[in-house]
Design an enzyme around this catalytic site. Structure first.
Site, mmCIF file in Angstrom:
data_model
loop_
_atom_site.group_PDB
_atom_site.id
_atom_site.type_symbol
_atom_site.label_atom_id
_atom_site.label_comp_id
_atom_site.label_asym_id
_atom_site.label_seq_id
_atom_site.Cartn_x
_atom_site.Cartn_y
_atom_site.Cartn_z
ATOM 1 C CE LYS A 218 0.091 -7.673 4.694
ATOM 2 N NZ LYS A 218 0.375 -6.229 4.576
ATOM 3 C CD GLU A 263 0.837 1.045 8.694
ATOM 4 O OE1 GLU A 263 0.116 0.811 7.721
ATOM 5 O OE2 GLU A 263 1.602 0.196 9.197
#
Length: 467
Positions: A218, A263
């Site tokens: 990723k 987040e």
């Protein structure tokens, strides 16, 4: 100035805040960390620490611990966020020229779980008294840029721009906070940042190609755009808009860095640490015209997507692996949930850990951040490979974007989010906005570009720019 750092915390009447902490967001130079109607707001500055490089977190940790261990602390409230408090913002990259910082304000107002308090901090020799602390707060509020004391009123309705940029009536947010009508910024313009859209999509394609070689799983690629607002950038107005519109996010303001992040990198209270991990995003506008309810659409597209679930699993594994050495117990959601925000849906998971004593001490917030940052959610995995590829493809110094932002106190408590959905105010008329996307093998450059525009939307709307 003497070398003695002294603080006084006094209780306040929480019911006297009809609009919650957003009613205190009246100065462009304040320090801010709020969620819903609670959090901390700081005024003034009595001390500052700055650092760059790979040791920035540990250097800041040492500075803060030395400061508070010698402090004269009068704190009858004894609650997370009382006593000495510093707000902080750290550069994303250890190679960044941007200075990471801890800032100790003169005055902090806190509100949490029905408790409210006021802390004054000083290096001066004068007496610290409750009356003096309240007078200092009144001085900061009364001298604010664009101060509007009507903000503490408790209205029955408020207005905000509708999706087309026109003002439309909406119910008042919980807690009575005010969102004033926000006209489109006259003459505001957007400019390309470090890469054009075409070049950025080419960078995404290059990242996908690297992933397909097996070099990494990723990669998170960010891009920037620049907004010019001839009428001037009002940081307090931006923070008020974000605090009321994005109540499930943590609205932050530190030294010109403003935003509302969904987040949580790490929250520490006593020996308990918590985090909220996001990976997997869907623009809410994509649900228009689709069958079923919007939430059913989100669950089908996000939770039912192998690509989105894979991206999310990588982010969870990244955080839990790094947190494990500091924990004696840990649990995380077995299945991610759908986090609903006004602009997007996310796949989200909450992680909770009981911290272990290491060499007789529970790790501090900044020691944990040093181990956790950067996570796969904002960098990629493996971290070293992803970080090198970011530097090669982005052509961008992220500065504080995607770095830790938050606060800590002398008792070891703190909340540190990841500086997402934000911007840096670079001049009285200029703001640089940042957004990023997780890139995996199935990523499509055009879709990732569209996702960045969905993530720019909170800041663009708070600037009065139609998106």
């Amino acid at each position: 100035m003497t070398s003695a750092f002294r603080t006084l915390t006094v209780p306040l009447d929480a019911e006297s805040f009809p609009g919650g902490l957003p009613s205190f967001l009246v100065r462009d130079d304040l320090l801010c960390w709020t969620r819903r109607e609670a959090g901390l707001v700081g005024f003034g500055e009595v001390a500052r620490f700055t650092a760059t490089g790979p040791e920035r977190f540990l250097e800041a940790d040492i500075w803060w611990r030395h400061l508070v261990i010698e402090a004269d602390i009068d704190d009858p409230v004894d609650w997370p966020g009382t006593g000495p408090v510093a707000f902080g913002s750290f550069a994303f990259s250890k190679a960044s020229a941007h200075e990471s910082r801890l800032i100790v304000p003169e005055i902090v107002v806190g509100l949490r779980d029905g408790k409210a308090w006021l802390t004054q901090m000083t290096f001066d020799d004068g007496d610290l008294t409750a009356a003096g602390a309240r007078a200092a707060l009144d001085r900061w509020l009364g001298g604010g840029s664009g101060t509007d004391r009507s903000l503490v009123a408790s209205p029955t309705s408020a207005t905000r721009p509708a999706g087309d940029g026109t003002a439309g009536s909406v119910p008042a947010p919980a807690g009575g906070a005010v969102v004033r009508p926000l006209p489109l910024a006259a003459g505001a313009t957007l400019h390309t940042g470090s890469l054009s859209e075409e070049d950025w999509m080419a960078a995404v394609a290059a990242g996908v190609a690297e992933i397909r070689t097996g070099a990494l799983e990723k990669l998170v690629l960010a891009r920037d755009i620049v907004a010019t607002v001839p009428a001037g950038v009002n940081a307090a107005e931006i923070l008020r808009q974000l605090a009321v519109r994005y109540r499930e996010c943590w609205t932050y303001g530190v030294d010109g860095l403003v935003g509302a992040t969904p987040e949580m990198l790490i929250q520490v209270e006593g020996r308990t640490a918590q985090a909220r991990v996001l990976a997997g995003t869907l623009d809410r506008r994509d649900a228009d015209g689709m069958d079923g309810s919007p939430l059913e659409f989100a669950e089908r597209v996000l939770a039912g997507s192998e690509k989105q679930r894979h991206e999310h699993d990588i982010a969870i594994q990244s955080l839990t692996t790094q947190l494990a050495p500091f924990s004696e117990a840990m649990n995380a959601h077995s299945e991610p949930f759908i986090l609903e925000l006004p602009n997007v849906w996310h796949l989200a998971s909450d992680v909770k850990a009981e911290l272990a004593e290491i060499e007789g001490h529970v790790p501090t917030c900044l020691a944990l951040i040093n181990a956790l940052h950067p996570t796969a959610a904002v960098c990629g995995t493996p971290t070293t490979v992803a970080g090198a590829l970011i530097r090669k493809l982005e052509h961008l110094d992220r500065g504080p974007y995607a770095g830790p932002v938050g606060w800590l106190d002398a008792a070891g408590n703190g909340e540190w989010g990841i500086a997402l959905r934000g911007a840096v105010i670079e001049s009285p008329e200029t703001v640089r906005l940042y957004a990023g996307c997780g890139v995996v093998e199935g990523s499509v450059p055009e879709a990732e570009l569209a996702e960045t525009w969905a993530k720019f939307r909170p800041m663009l709307e708070s600037l009065g720019i139609s998106s």
